[in-house]
Design a protein around this motif. Structure first.
Motif, short mmCIF file in Angstrom:
data_model
loop_
_atom_site.label_atom_id
_atom_site.label_comp_id
_atom_site.label_asym_id
_atom_site.label_seq_id
_atom_site.Cartn_x
_atom_site.Cartn_y
_atom_site.Cartn_z
N ILE A 80 0.90 -1.17 -0.09
CA ILE A 80 -0.09 -0.08 -0.17
C ILE A 80 1.04 1.35 -0.22
CG2 ILE A 80 -1.74 1.41 1.33
CD1 ILE A 80 -2.31 -1.57 2.92
N SER A 81 0.53 2.23 -0.97
CA SER A 81 1.45 3.40 -1.00
C SER A 81 1.18 4.42 0.25
CB SER A 81 1.59 3.85 -2.43
OG SER A 81 0.18 4.22 -2.80
N VAL A 82 1.08 4.17 1.35
CA VAL A 82 0.89 4.94 2.36
C VAL A 82 1.86 4.52 3.40
CG1 VAL A 82 -0.57 5.87 4.34
CG2 VAL A 82 -1.62 5.14 2.02
N GLY A 83 2.90 5.44 3.81
CA GLY A 83 3.54 5.14 5.16
C GLY A 83 3.88 6.14 5.95
N GLY A 84 4.95 6.16 6.72
CA GLY A 84 5.26 7.17 7.59
C GLY A 84 5.73 8.49 7.15
N VAL A 128 -5.11 8.35 7.74
CA VAL A 128 -5.56 7.21 8.60
C VAL A 128 -6.54 6.60 7.85
CG1 VAL A 128 -6.41 6.31 10.79
CG2 VAL A 128 -4.71 8.00 10.94
N GLU A 129 -7.64 7.43 7.51
CA GLU A 129 -8.82 6.67 6.85
C GLU A 129 -8.30 6.16 5.31
OE1 GLU A 129 -13.10 8.06 4.72
OE2 GLU A 129 -12.02 9.46 6.42
N LEU A 130 -7.29 6.72 4.44
CA LEU A 130 -6.77 6.15 3.54
C LEU A 130 -6.00 4.95 3.62
CD1 LEU A 130 -6.44 6.92 0.27
CD2 LEU A 130 -4.17 7.91 1.06
N PHE A 131 -5.38 5.04 4.86
CA PHE A 131 -4.54 3.95 4.98
C PHE A 131 -5.43 2.59 5.22
CE2 PHE A 131 -2.75 1.17 8.62
CZ PHE A 131 -1.58 0.54 8.10
N LEU A 132 -6.41 2.73 6.46
CA LEU A 132 -7.25 1.77 6.50
C LEU A 132 -7.93 1.24 5.23
CD1 LEU A 132 -8.74 3.09 9.93
CD2 LEU A 132 -7.07 1.16 9.70
N HIS A 133 -8.44 2.02 4.59
CA HIS A 133 -9.18 1.67 3.37
C HIS A 133 -8.25 0.94 2.42
CE1 HIS A 133 -12.21 1.76 0.28
NE2 HIS A 133 -11.41 2.54 -0.75
N GLY A 134 -7.08 1.28 2.29
CA GLY A 134 -6.13 0.41 1.54
C GLY A 134 -6.01 -0.93 2.06
N LEU A 135 -5.52 -0.98 3.30
CA LEU A 135 -5.51 -2.17 4.03
C LEU A 135 -6.89 -3.28 3.85
CD1 LEU A 135 -3.60 -3.50 5.94
CD2 LEU A 135 -4.74 -2.78 7.94
N GLU A 136 -7.93 -2.58 4.10
CA GLU A 136 -9.01 -3.49 3.73
C GLU A 136 -9.20 -3.84 2.45
OE1 GLU A 136 -13.98 -2.88 4.54
OE2 GLU A 136 -12.56 -1.06 4.00
N ILE A 137 -8.73 -3.06 1.37
CA ILE A 137 -8.83 -3.67 -0.08
C ILE A 137 -7.55 -4.68 -0.22
CG2 ILE A 137 -8.06 -3.01 -2.36
CD1 ILE A 137 -9.53 -0.26 -1.81
N VAL A 138 -6.59 -4.59 0.33
CA VAL A 138 -5.47 -5.47 0.13
C VAL A 138 -5.86 -6.90 0.85
CG1 VAL A 138 -3.18 -6.07 0.96
CG2 VAL A 138 -3.70 -3.96 -0.20
N LEU A 139 -6.39 -6.80 2.04
CA LEU A 139 -6.54 -7.96 2.74
C LEU A 139 -7.94 -8.80 2.24
CD1 LEU A 139 -6.25 -6.66 6.75
CD2 LEU A 139 -4.82 -8.28 5.15
N SER A 140 -8.88 -7.87 1.73
CA SER A 140 -10.00 -8.60 0.96
C SER A 140 -9.65 -9.25 -0.14
CB SER A 140 -11.10 -7.73 0.76
OG SER A 140 -10.70 -6.54 0.07
N ASP A 141 -8.64 -8.72 -1.15
CA ASP A 141 -8.05 -8.99 -2.13
C ASP A 141 -7.33 -10.71 -1.98
OD1 ASP A 141 -7.63 -9.22 -5.11
OD2 ASP A 141 -5.57 -8.42 -4.62
N LEU A 142 -6.76 -10.43 -0.82
CA LEU A 142 -6.00 -11.91 -0.24
C LEU A 142 -6.84 -12.73 0.27
CD1 LEU A 142 -2.76 -9.85 1.35
CD2 LEU A 142 -2.69 -11.37 -0.99
#
Length: 302
Positions: free
Chosen positions: A238-242, A288-302
């Motif tokens: 996910i292209s979101v980091g520190g 934070v919202e963008l990060f969690l949304h990206g995480l949700e997409i990746v996890l559901s894809d996996l």
């Protein structure tokens, strides 16, 4: 019996260097961490190779080393990885499997994997399938006629099912990393996928834990790895980091990146006033919202 080597981890914020020296059971290590100059690595994946080389030299200068052999740890969205399972049908199922046949089976399975990886790489990145380069492969498990075995040598059977984890990178990055190692007058012993290294360490410490998710929040990207039945199944980024959070603080408060980084660290440590904390929270809410949304997409894809 004895060996010495360097480990280099080139991150978004800094270069971490480790020197390892083994003598029998004794292991000695030295560690160094040097921050990049501002702008050496940007969040879009571009970087200033001469600046990074200088940072690496500075980190290496602190190590009492006598070896040039170097292991390069790669993560942060530069590396991809997945486990693929293929079944090989033996022509002589009643014959015991020998080492030469096993090597041939793994080679055939790996050829099929490479074809699949090239197709997936093209679909997932939009790059040409000719641009992908496998940096490491590891056997996750082998089954003979559906039964898992530690080693298939000496076993009989018709169907050999092999699960192989492969880590791979775009060839353009491989060229850059090779140029970097040459500029530092080092010898590249191997490129290691950092998510795979963390998985290996975690799994060795607790073999009973067969299913888990690894989330590595780095400077420029977050890597998500899924482990199923003791196998590293897939790695996504996910292209979101520190630096995403730091950049938002920098832009909103009209201050420099590193000043914003210091404010972020003070905020996360609870060392700012209530009024400042409330302002920083409102700035970071969207990230934070963008990060969690990206995480949700990746996890559901996996």
């Amino acid at each position: 019996k004895s060996e010495s080597f360097i480990v280099l981890d080139i991150g978004t914020y800094s270069v971490k260097a480790l020197y390892v020296e083994t003598k029998g059971e004794q292991v000695n290590t030295s560690y160094s961490d040097k921050r990049h100059a501002s702008g050496d690595i940007s969040s879009d994946g571009s970087f200033n190779i001469s600046g990074i080389t200088n940072t690496c030299r500075s980190a290496l200068a602190d190590l009492p080393r006598s070896s040039k052999k170097t292991v390069l740890g790669i993560g942060g969205g530069f590396v991809y990885g997945k486990t693929l399972t293929q079944t090989y049908i033996r022509e002589q199922p009643h014959k015991e499997i020998e080492e030469s046949e096993l090597a041939n089976i793994i080679q055939k399975v790996q050829q099929r994997n490479f074809e699949q990886i090239r197709r997936d790489f093209k679909r997932e990145t939009g790059r040409s399938e000719l641009e992908v380069h496998i940096i490491a492969g590891s056997v996750q498990d082998i089954k003979i006629d559906g039964y898992q075995v530690v080693s298939p040598i000496g076993f009989k059977g018709k169907e050999v099912t092999c699960s192989l984890f492969n880590s791979y990178i775009p060839k353009i990055y491989l060229g850059i990393f090779n140029d970097l190692i040459s500029a530092l007058n080092l010898e590249l012993a191997g490129i290691i996928s950092q998510p795979y290294a963390v998985f290996s360490k975690q799994f060795k410490q607790n073999t009973a834990e067969q299913d888990f998710i690894l989330i590595d929040i780095g400077g420029s990207a977050t890597e998500v790895s899924v482990v199923r039945k003791g196998k590293l199944d897939d790695i996504r980024s996910i292209s979101v980091g520190g630096s995403s959070f730091t950049r938002s603080i920098s832009e909103n408060l009209k201050i420099g990146f590193w000043e914003a980084e210091n404010i972020k660290l003070k905020f996360s440590g609870g060392h700012v006033s209530a009024a400042v904390a409330k302002k920083i929270e409102s700035i970071l809410a969207q990230d934070v919202e963008l990060f969690l949304h990206g995480l949700e997409i990746v996890l559901s894809d996996l």
